[in-house]
Every structure is written in C-alpha cells, then in structure tokens.
Design a protein around this motif. Sequence first.
Motif, short mmCIF file in Angstrom:
data_model
loop_
_atom_site.label_atom_id
_atom_site.label_comp_id
_atom_site.label_asym_id
_atom_site.label_seq_id
_atom_site.Cartn_x
_atom_site.Cartn_y
_atom_site.Cartn_z
N GLY A 1 48.96 57.63 47.54
CA GLY A 1 49.46 58.13 46.25
C GLY A 1 48.99 57.35 45.04
N LEU A 2 48.02 56.42 45.24
CA LEU A 2 47.46 55.69 44.09
C LEU A 2 46.14 56.35 43.68
CD1 LEU A 2 48.36 52.06 45.22
CD2 LEU A 2 49.55 53.50 43.56
N ASP A 3 45.52 55.83 42.62
CA ASP A 3 44.32 56.46 42.08
C ASP A 3 43.09 55.61 42.39
OD1 ASP A 3 42.35 57.64 40.60
OD2 ASP A 3 43.49 57.76 38.73
N GLY A 4 42.39 55.99 43.45
CA GLY A 4 41.21 55.23 43.88
C GLY A 4 40.12 55.18 42.82
N MET A 5 39.95 56.27 42.07
CA MET A 5 38.89 56.30 41.06
C MET A 5 39.18 55.34 39.91
SD MET A 5 36.40 57.96 42.07
CE MET A 5 35.58 57.39 40.60
N GLU A 6 40.47 55.13 39.63
CA GLU A 6 40.84 54.20 38.57
C GLU A 6 40.35 52.79 38.93
OE1 GLU A 6 45.03 54.15 37.84
OE2 GLU A 6 44.83 52.88 36.08
N LEU A 7 40.42 52.45 40.22
CA LEU A 7 39.95 51.14 40.66
C LEU A 7 38.43 51.01 40.43
CD1 LEU A 7 40.26 48.41 42.08
CD2 LEU A 7 40.06 49.61 44.28
N ILE A 8 37.69 52.07 40.74
CA ILE A 8 36.23 52.02 40.54
C ILE A 8 35.93 51.79 39.05
CG2 ILE A 8 34.04 53.27 40.81
CD1 ILE A 8 35.41 52.57 43.48
N ALA A 9 36.62 52.55 38.19
CA ALA A 9 36.39 52.43 36.74
C ALA A 9 36.76 51.03 36.24
CB ALA A 9 37.17 53.50 35.99
N ASP A 10 37.88 50.49 36.74
CA ASP A 10 38.31 49.15 36.33
C ASP A 10 37.28 48.09 36.72
OD1 ASP A 10 40.64 50.04 35.21
OD2 ASP A 10 41.93 49.45 36.88
N ILE A 11 36.80 48.17 37.95
CA ILE A 11 35.82 47.16 38.41
C ILE A 11 34.53 47.29 37.61
CG2 ILE A 11 34.46 46.32 40.37
CD1 ILE A 11 36.73 47.30 42.22
N ARG A 12 34.11 48.55 37.35
CA ARG A 12 32.88 48.74 36.56
C ARG A 12 33.00 48.03 35.21
NH1 ARG A 12 28.45 49.23 38.19
NH2 ARG A 12 28.57 47.24 37.19
N GLN A 13 34.16 48.26 34.55
CA GLN A 13 34.34 47.68 33.22
C GLN A 13 34.37 46.15 33.28
OE1 GLN A 13 37.73 49.15 30.97
NE2 GLN A 13 37.53 47.45 29.52
N ILE A 14 35.10 45.62 34.25
CA ILE A 14 35.21 44.15 34.36
C ILE A 14 33.85 43.53 34.69
CG2 ILE A 14 36.21 42.31 35.78
CD1 ILE A 14 38.73 44.21 36.03
N TYR A 15 33.14 44.11 35.63
CA TYR A 15 31.82 43.55 35.99
C TYR A 15 30.88 43.61 34.79
CZ TYR A 15 32.66 43.02 41.08
OH TYR A 15 33.12 42.61 42.32
N ASP A 16 30.95 44.71 34.03
CA ASP A 16 30.07 44.83 32.85
C ASP A 16 30.49 43.84 31.76
OD1 ASP A 16 28.63 46.75 34.12
OD2 ASP A 16 29.47 48.45 33.01
N ASN A 17 31.80 43.63 31.60
CA ASN A 17 32.29 42.70 30.57
C ASN A 17 31.68 41.31 30.74
OD1 ASN A 17 33.96 44.58 29.44
ND2 ASN A 17 35.87 43.79 30.33
N TYR A 18 31.50 40.91 31.99
CA TYR A 18 31.07 39.54 32.26
C TYR A 18 29.68 39.44 32.89
CZ TYR A 18 35.79 38.68 30.94
OH TYR A 18 36.95 38.65 30.21
N GLY A 19 29.01 40.57 33.03
CA GLY A 19 27.65 40.55 33.59
C GLY A 19 27.60 40.10 35.05
N TYR A 20 28.67 40.37 35.80
CA TYR A 20 28.64 40.02 37.23
C TYR A 20 27.55 40.85 37.91
CZ TYR A 20 33.18 37.65 36.80
OH TYR A 20 34.21 36.80 36.45
N PRO B 1 35.19 48.73 47.15
CA PRO B 1 36.54 49.24 46.90
C PRO B 1 36.71 50.59 47.60
CG PRO B 1 35.19 49.24 44.88
CD PRO B 1 34.29 48.92 46.02
N PHE B 2 37.88 50.78 48.23
CA PHE B 2 38.13 51.97 49.05
C PHE B 2 38.90 53.03 48.24
CE2 PHE B 2 37.84 50.74 53.80
CZ PHE B 2 36.73 49.93 53.57
N ILE B 3 38.24 54.10 47.89
CA ILE B 3 38.88 55.15 47.08
C ILE B 3 39.89 55.96 47.90
CG2 ILE B 3 38.46 57.23 45.70
CD1 ILE B 3 35.60 56.15 45.24
N GLY B 4 39.41 56.54 49.00
CA GLY B 4 40.24 57.47 49.77
C GLY B 4 41.53 56.85 50.28
N ARG B 5 41.46 55.58 50.72
CA ARG B 5 42.67 54.98 51.30
C ARG B 5 43.70 54.69 50.22
NH1 ARG B 5 40.67 51.35 56.51
NH2 ARG B 5 38.95 52.76 57.04
#
Length: 218
Positions: free
Chosen positions: A137-156, A128-132
């Motif tokens: 004007g979007l929040d790149g770090m929010e994407l990292i946190a979302d993916i972390r949570q989703i991957y952990d939820n399902y053990g990906y 996932p690309f944070i800086g771009r």
Amino acid sequence: MRFFVDTADIAAIRELHELGMVDGVTTNPSLILKSGRDIAEVTREICDLVPGPVSAEVIASDAEGMIREGKHLAEIAPNVTVKVPLTWDGLKACKALTDDGHMVNVTLCFSPAQAILAAKAGATFISPFIGRLDDIGLDGMELIADIRQIYDNYGYETNLLAASIRSVNHVIECARVGADVITAPPSVIKAMASHVLTDKGLDLFNADWAKTGQKIGA
Ligand code: E4P
C-alpha cells in the motif's frame, strides 16, 4: 534508459538479447530456484550470452561471508555484478568489494535513507523495489523519484536500477523520473510492444487488404 532482464531463464534472455533489448541481467535466489539450475553454471551461461552486467546474489548475512561469496561469484566472469542486501553488513561488503574493483548491486532497498548509504559505500547500482512497496500500500514510484532527486542533488555516481517492476506503467514512470536502468521480467518487456489500438488497427488493415484481392511480391 538501460534495460536489464530480471530472470535466469536462458531462452527468455536469448530471445530479448537477439532484439537488442538486453543491456544486462539480474538474478536473485528466487529466480535461481525457478530456473532449477546451479547458480555458477547458469550465471556463467548468462555472462557468455550478455556482455553487460549480470547480477548474482550472495547468501551470507555477515560481511565477511558476503565478501567471500562475492569474490567467488565474481570469478565466474568479468561482467558478474555482486548483489548484496541493504543491511549494515551488506554495506560493509559493498565497500570492500567495490574497493577491490568489483561491480556491486545493493538490493532490497526500500527507503531514500538506505539509498544514500549505498551511494556512500560506493555501490555501482542501487536496487529500490517498486512492486513490493506497492504490495503493502505504499508508493514505489515515489521512492524512485526521491532517490533520483537526492542522487542528482549531490552528484552520486551510483546507478539507479529500478527493480521489482510489475507493469508497463512502472517502466514508463521510471523513464519519466529518470531511472538509469530498469530490471523487469521478460513478460513485462514483451508487454511493452502491445497496444489495443495496434491490434484493432491491424485487424482493420487486414480486412481491407483482403478486399483488394492483391498480393505483395507475388
Ligand atoms: C531484482 O533485482 C529483484 O530481485 C527483483 O526485481 C524483485 O522483483 P519481485 O519483487 O517482483 O520479486
């Protein structure tokens, strides 16, 4: 947290590698252009230097072409990670290449939905690309946190490789939310060593030391 260095500049990789700072390398077509080198030649040289995963990106836009190019890149060295874009064809290529035993880094990820599909397709890494995202004007770090949570939820098992890192703060935030890997330009990794109070403290110590008139080891 593993550190990948986001460059095809051999001298910069070597400097960081000698300090134990490099767990892998990522390149892309823009970084190959910047290096002025042939992709196969520079990728081989990086792979000889760094034992960890070294991402080299395909150019084809259809799955068949990506698979063909990916297999070609993978022949360069056993630690080549084939980088494919997060398109439908890229996901097809990801599945075929991982089924064939290759490491695959799915790049240009800008949403949690895309990250879920990459994990389902067996990606070794999702980038996932944070800086771009920040750039528009979007929040790149929010994407990292979302993916972390989703991957952990399902053990990906796909490794969360935070990319498009532009600042020391990006690295710190990635460590806070638990990115498995960050890939950052050498300048950002080196900037992590700097702090204004370190410089100020050193100036003071040096000034006081000069007043003692002493020498160490003389
Ligand atoms: C790494 O895999 C990406 O290609 C890279 O981090 C992109 O960074 P940029 O958005 O600063 O070009």
